[in-house]
Design an enzyme around this catalytic site. Structure first.
Site, PDB file in Angstrom:
ATOM      1  NE  ARG A 192      -3.477  -2.386   2.665  1.00  0.00           N
ATOM      2  CZ  ARG A 192      -3.796  -3.028   3.770  1.00  0.00           C
ATOM      3  NH1 ARG A 192      -3.341  -2.617   4.954  1.00  0.00           N
ATOM      4  NH2 ARG A 192      -4.570  -4.094   3.735  1.00  0.00           N
ATOM      5  NE  ARG A 285      -7.189  -0.767   5.698  1.00  0.00           N
ATOM      6  CZ  ARG A 285      -6.964  -2.033   6.014  1.00  0.00           C
ATOM      7  NH1 ARG A 285      -6.549  -2.345   7.232  1.00  0.00           N
ATOM      8  NH2 ARG A 285      -7.164  -2.997   5.134  1.00  0.00           N
ATOM      9  NE  ARG A 296      -8.166  -6.986   1.737  1.00  0.00           N
ATOM     10  CZ  ARG A 296      -7.006  -7.090   2.367  1.00  0.00           C
ATOM     11  NH1 ARG A 296      -6.955  -6.901   3.662  1.00  0.00           N
ATOM     12  NH2 ARG A 296      -5.900  -7.374   1.704  1.00  0.00           N
TER      13      ARG A 296
HETATM   14  N1  LIG Z   1      -1.084 -16.658   8.071  1.00  0.00           N
HETATM   15  C1  LIG Z   1      -0.613 -15.430   7.990  1.00  0.00           C
HETATM   16  N2  LIG Z   1      -1.451 -14.390   7.871  1.00  0.00           N
HETATM   17  C2  LIG Z   1      -0.917 -13.147   7.812  1.00  0.00           C
HETATM   18  C3  LIG Z   1       0.466 -12.902   7.871  1.00  0.00           C
HETATM   19  N3  LIG Z   1       0.678 -11.571   7.771  1.00  0.00           N
HETATM   20  C4  LIG Z   1      -0.525 -11.015   7.692  1.00  0.00           C
HETATM   21  N4  LIG Z   1      -1.495 -11.948   7.710  1.00  0.00           N
HETATM   22  C5  LIG Z   1      -2.950 -11.773   7.677  1.00  0.00           C
HETATM   23  O1  LIG Z   1      -3.348 -11.509   6.348  1.00  0.00           O
HETATM   24  C6  LIG Z   1      -4.534 -10.764   6.370  1.00  0.00           C
HETATM   25  C7  LIG Z   1      -4.427  -9.611   5.392  1.00  0.00           C
HETATM   26  O2  LIG Z   1      -3.447  -8.715   5.811  1.00  0.00           O
HETATM   27  P1  LIG Z   1      -3.261  -7.334   5.068  1.00  0.00           P
HETATM   28  O3  LIG Z   1      -3.158  -7.574   3.613  1.00  0.00           O
HETATM   29  O4  LIG Z   1      -2.122  -6.607   5.706  1.00  0.00           O
HETATM   30  O5  LIG Z   1      -4.648  -6.610   5.289  1.00  0.00           O
HETATM   31  P2  LIG Z   1      -5.386  -6.043   6.583  1.00  0.00           P
HETATM   32  O6  LIG Z   1      -5.584  -7.155   7.549  1.00  0.00           O
HETATM   33  O7  LIG Z   1      -6.650  -5.559   6.016  1.00  0.00           O
HETATM   34  O8  LIG Z   1      -4.541  -4.950   7.150  1.00  0.00           O
HETATM   35  C8  LIG Z   1      -4.736 -10.340   7.820  1.00  0.00           C
HETATM   36  O9  LIG Z   1      -5.699 -11.196   8.390  1.00  0.00           O
HETATM   37  C9  LIG Z   1      -3.412 -10.576   8.468  1.00  0.00           C
HETATM   38  O10 LIG Z   1      -3.542 -10.905   9.841  1.00  0.00           O
HETATM   39  C10 LIG Z   1       1.335 -14.043   8.013  1.00  0.00           C
HETATM   40  O11 LIG Z   1       2.549 -13.964   8.073  1.00  0.00           O
HETATM   41  N5  LIG Z   1       0.741 -15.258   8.049  1.00  0.00           N
HETATM   42  N1  LIG Z   2     -11.964   1.006  17.596  1.00  0.00           N
HETATM   43  C1  LIG Z   2     -11.983   1.641  16.421  1.00  0.00           C
HETATM   44  N2  LIG Z   2     -12.962   2.509  16.142  1.00  0.00           N
HETATM   45  C2  LIG Z   2     -13.003   3.148  14.945  1.00  0.00           C
HETATM   46  N3  LIG Z   2     -12.097   2.986  13.972  1.00  0.00           N
HETATM   47  C3  LIG Z   2     -11.078   2.117  14.202  1.00  0.00           C
HETATM   48  C4  LIG Z   2     -10.973   1.406  15.428  1.00  0.00           C
HETATM   49  N4  LIG Z   2      -9.870   0.614  15.362  1.00  0.00           N
HETATM   50  C5  LIG Z   2      -9.312   0.835  14.157  1.00  0.00           C
HETATM   51  N5  LIG Z   2     -10.018   1.735  13.450  1.00  0.00           N
HETATM   52  C6  LIG Z   2      -9.786   2.209  12.072  1.00  0.00           C
HETATM   53  O1  LIG Z   2     -10.219   1.143  11.225  1.00  0.00           O
HETATM   54  C7  LIG Z   2      -9.368   1.034  10.079  1.00  0.00           C
HETATM   55  C8  LIG Z   2      -8.829  -0.385  10.005  1.00  0.00           C
HETATM   56  O2  LIG Z   2      -7.923  -0.583  11.084  1.00  0.00           O
HETATM   57  P1  LIG Z   2      -6.594  -1.444  10.885  1.00  0.00           P
HETATM   58  O3  LIG Z   2      -5.809  -1.314  12.147  1.00  0.00           O
HETATM   59  O4  LIG Z   2      -5.921  -1.087   9.620  1.00  0.00           O
HETATM   60  O5  LIG Z   2      -7.224  -2.907  10.758  1.00  0.00           O
HETATM   61  P2  LIG Z   2      -6.573  -4.321  10.447  1.00  0.00           P
HETATM   62  O6  LIG Z   2      -5.101  -4.205  10.715  1.00  0.00           O
HETATM   63  O7  LIG Z   2      -7.246  -5.257  11.388  1.00  0.00           O
HETATM   64  O8  LIG Z   2      -6.878  -4.615   9.030  1.00  0.00           O
HETATM   65  C9  LIG Z   2      -8.285   2.088  10.222  1.00  0.00           C
HETATM   66  O9  LIG Z   2      -8.618   3.192   9.434  1.00  0.00           O
HETATM   67  C10 LIG Z   2      -8.322   2.445  11.718  1.00  0.00           C
HETATM   68  O10 LIG Z   2      -7.957   3.789  11.938  1.00  0.00           O
END
Ligand SMILES: Nc1nc2c(ncn2[C@@H]2O[C@H](COP(=O)(O)OP(=O)(O)O)[C@@H](O)[C@H]2O)c(=O)[nH]1
Ligand SMILES: Nc1ncnc2c1ncn2[C@@H]1O[C@H](COP(=O)(O)OP(=O)(O)O)[C@@H](O)[C@H]1O
Length: 413
Positions: A192, A285, A296
Site C-alpha cells: 500500500r 481506510r 475481505r
Molecule cells: N497466516 C498469515 N497471515 C498473515 C500474515 N501476515 C498477515 N497476515 C494476515 O493476512 C490478512 C491480510 O493482511 P493485510 O493484507 O495486511 O490486510 P489487513 O488485515 O486488512 O490490514 C490479515 O488477516 C493478516 O492478519 C502471516 O505472516 N501469516
Molecule cells: N476502535 C476503532 N474505532 C473506529 N475505527 C477504528 C478502530 N480501530 C481501528 N479503526 C480504524 O479502522 C481502520 C482499520 O484498522 P486497521 O488497524 O488497519 O485494521 P486491520 O489491521 O485489522 O486490518 C483504520 O482506518 C483504523 O484507523
C-alpha cells in the site's frame, strides 16, 4: 538412541570431535575403505564426526572463517555417503568447531565466534526432523541456534481485515517500544502507499516465496484474500534475540499452525462490534479497491466464526471504542499501571570461549575445557553448559541455555 563409538579408549558419547592437528578421537577414514570419497577435504578444513545409532554424521567447515559448516551422513545400510536436506539457517564464518552429541541433536561450538553466535544445534532425530524426513522423503537435519536465557511468550493477534489489529499493535509498540517487536511477515500482495518493505512486510515474488516455503524458511504460511502470507522463523527469532516480546499479526489459519508448532504463544482474537462497523472501517481506510473490500468482507464472517468457535484463542477482544479496547488489551497482557517501559530481565551471562577448547558430555552435562595462553601463564577454565531446561528448537532457536564456570587454574609457562 544408541551411541556407537567403540574405538579402544573411547567412551561412548563422551568425546566425539577432533580438530585437525589434535589427537583424533575417532577417525572417519577408518570406518570403511574410503568412506571419505567425495568429501574432498583440504588443508585448513575442520571436521567432526558424531555417531547416532548406525549413522555417522560428519560436519565439515573451513578453519579460515570462509566456509559454513556442511553435513554428510554415512549410512552403513546403503554403504554410502548421503547428503541430507539441511533445514534452517546454517552457521556461518567458522574458525573451526567442536561437537558433542546431546540426546537427539549434535551440539556444535563454533570457535572464535561472538558469544551470541557460538552455540548451535544440529538436530538429527528430533520430532521436527522426523516429521520433515517423512514429509520430504529424504534424510533431513535441521540447524537451530542456541541462545542463553529465555524469551517471553510471543503474542499472536488475529481478526478480520479492518477490525483494528494494526491500529492496536501500533499503539502497543508506540507506548512500549523496548518491550515489543513486530514479526515482519512475507507477503505476495502489492504494497500500500504508506507501506515500507522490511518494516510492514517483506514484499516478495510468489515464485520466490513458494521456493522459500519448500526450503523450510517459514514457521507458518497461508493463502489469505488471494495472496500468500507467511511468518519466517527468522522474523520471530530476531525479535526474541533483541530481548523483546514478539507480536504476530496473522490470520486464523496461521494462528492454527502456530498453535500446533513448538512456539508457545498467547493467542488473541479481535472482533468487530458489528459487520456494518467493520465495512465502514474498511471503506474509510481507503486502502483497497471495491473488489478487494468485498472479498475481505466475504471472508470476515468465516474468520469471526472460526475465531470464536475454535480452541485456538486464549482471549477475544471486542474492538468497539478504540481507547477502551486498548486499555483492555493492556490489561490482558498484564500491562496495567506499567510505569517504566523497560521489562528486560537481567542480561543473560555471556562467555567468550577461547579458540583452544574441547567439549565433552558427562552424564547430562556439557563440559567445555578452555585453555587461554598469556605471555607468562596459561589459564585453564572448566565451564559447564547447562542444557537441562532447553526450550524451542528447530524451526527456530534453542533457548534456555546457561553457562556456569566450575573451575579455573592458572599455570606459569
Ligand atoms: N497466516 C498469515 N497471515 C498473515 C500474515 N501476515 C498477515 N497476515 C494476515 O493476512 C490478512 C491480510 O493482511 P493485510 O493484507 O495486511 O490486510 P489487513 O488485515 O486488512 O490490514 C490479515 O488477516 C493478516 O492478519 C502471516 O505472516 N501469516
Ligand atoms: N476502535 C476503532 N474505532 C473506529 N475505527 C477504528 C478502530 N480501530 C481501528 N479503526 C480504524 O479502522 C481502520 C482499520 O484498522 P486497521 O488497524 O488497519 O485494521 P486491520 O489491521 O485489522 O486490518 C483504520 O482506518 C483504523 O484507523
Amino acid at each position: 538412541m544408541t551411541i556407537v563409538c567403540e574405538r579402544s579408549g573411547f567412551k561412548p558419547g563422551l568425546y566425539t570431535n577432533f580438530y585437525m592437528g589434535e589427537a583424533p578421537a575417532f577417525l572417519v577414514d577408518d570406518l570403511q575403505d574410503g568412506p571419505l570419497n567425495g568429501l574432498e577435504l583440504t588443508n585448513g578444513t575442520c571436521k567432526t564426526t558424531t555417531t547416532v545409532g548406525d549413522k555417522t554424521y560428519v560436519t565439515v567447515g573451513a578453519d579460515d572463517g570462509t566456509l559454513s559448516i556442511d553435513v554428510q551422513i554415512f549410512d552403513p545400510s546403503l554403504g554410502e555417503w548421503v547428503y541430507p536436506t539441511v533445514l534452517g539457517t546454517k552457521p556461518l564464518s567458522c574458525k573451526g568447531h567442536s561437537t558433542v552429541l546431546f540426546e537427539n541433536r549434535i551440539l556444535v561450538l563454533k570457535k572464535g565466534s561472538k558469544p551470541d553466535d557460538q552455540i548451535w544445534f544440529l538436530e538429527v532425530d528430533t520430532e521436527y526432523v522426523r516429521q520433515q524426513r517423512k514429509k520430504l522423503g529424504t534424510e533431513v537435519v535441521a540447524w537451530s541456534k542456541g541462545v542463553i536465557g529465555n524469551a517471553e511468550k510471543p503474542i499472536v493477534i488475529s481478526g478480520p481485515s479492518g477490525v483494528g489489529k494494526g491500529t492496536l499493535i501500533s499503539m502497543l509498540m508506540k507506548e512500549f517500544p523496548s518491550m515489543f517487536g513486530f514479526s515482519v511477515s512475507h507477503t505476495t500482495r502489492a504494497p500500500r502507499d504508506m507501506e515500507k518493505n522490511g518494516v510492514h512486510y517483506h514484499f516478495t515474488e510468489k515464485s520466490v516465496m513458494e521456493k522459500e516455503i519448500k526450503n523450510g524458511k517459514f514457521l507458518e504460511f497461508a493463502s489469505v484474500h488471494g495472496n500468500l502470507y507467511g511468518t519466517s522463523v527468522e522474523a520471530v527469532e530476531v525479535v526474541a534475540d533483541a530481548g523483546k516480546r514478539c507480536i504476530l499479526d496473522i490470520d486464523v489459519q496461521g494462528a492454527r499452525s502456530v498453535k500446533a508448532s513448538s512456539l508457545e504463544a498467547i493467542f488473541i482474537f479481535i472482533c468487530p462490534p458489528s459487520m456494518e462497523e467493520l465495512e465502514k472501517r474498511l471503506r474509510d481506510r481507503g486502502t483497497e479497491t471495491e473488489e478487494q473490500i468485498l472479498k475481505r468482507l466475504r471472508n470476515a464472517s468465516a474468520e469471526i466464526e472460526q475465531g470464536k468457535s475454535s480452541n485456538i484463542f486464549d482471549f477475544t477482544l471486542y474492538n468497539d471504542n478504540l481507547e477502551e479496547s486498548y486499555e483492555r488489551l493492556k490489561k490482558l497482557l498484564g500491562l496495567n499501571g506499567f510505569v517504566t517501559a523497560s521489562p528486560k530481565s537481567a542480561a543473560p551471562r555471556e562467555i567468550n570461549l577461547p579458540m583452544d577448547h574441547s567439549v565433552s558430555k558427562l552424564d547430562d552435562k556439557i563440559i567445555i575445557n578452555c585453555i587461554s595462553s598469556g605471555p607468562d601463564k596459561e589459564s585453564k577454565n572448566l565451564i559447564m553448559l547447562d542444557v537441562s531446561s532447553l526450550k524451542g528448537g528447530a524451526p527456530g532457536r534453542t533457548r534456555g541455555l546457561d553457562f556456569h564456570v566450575i573451575g579455573s587454574m592458572d599455570q606459569l609457562s
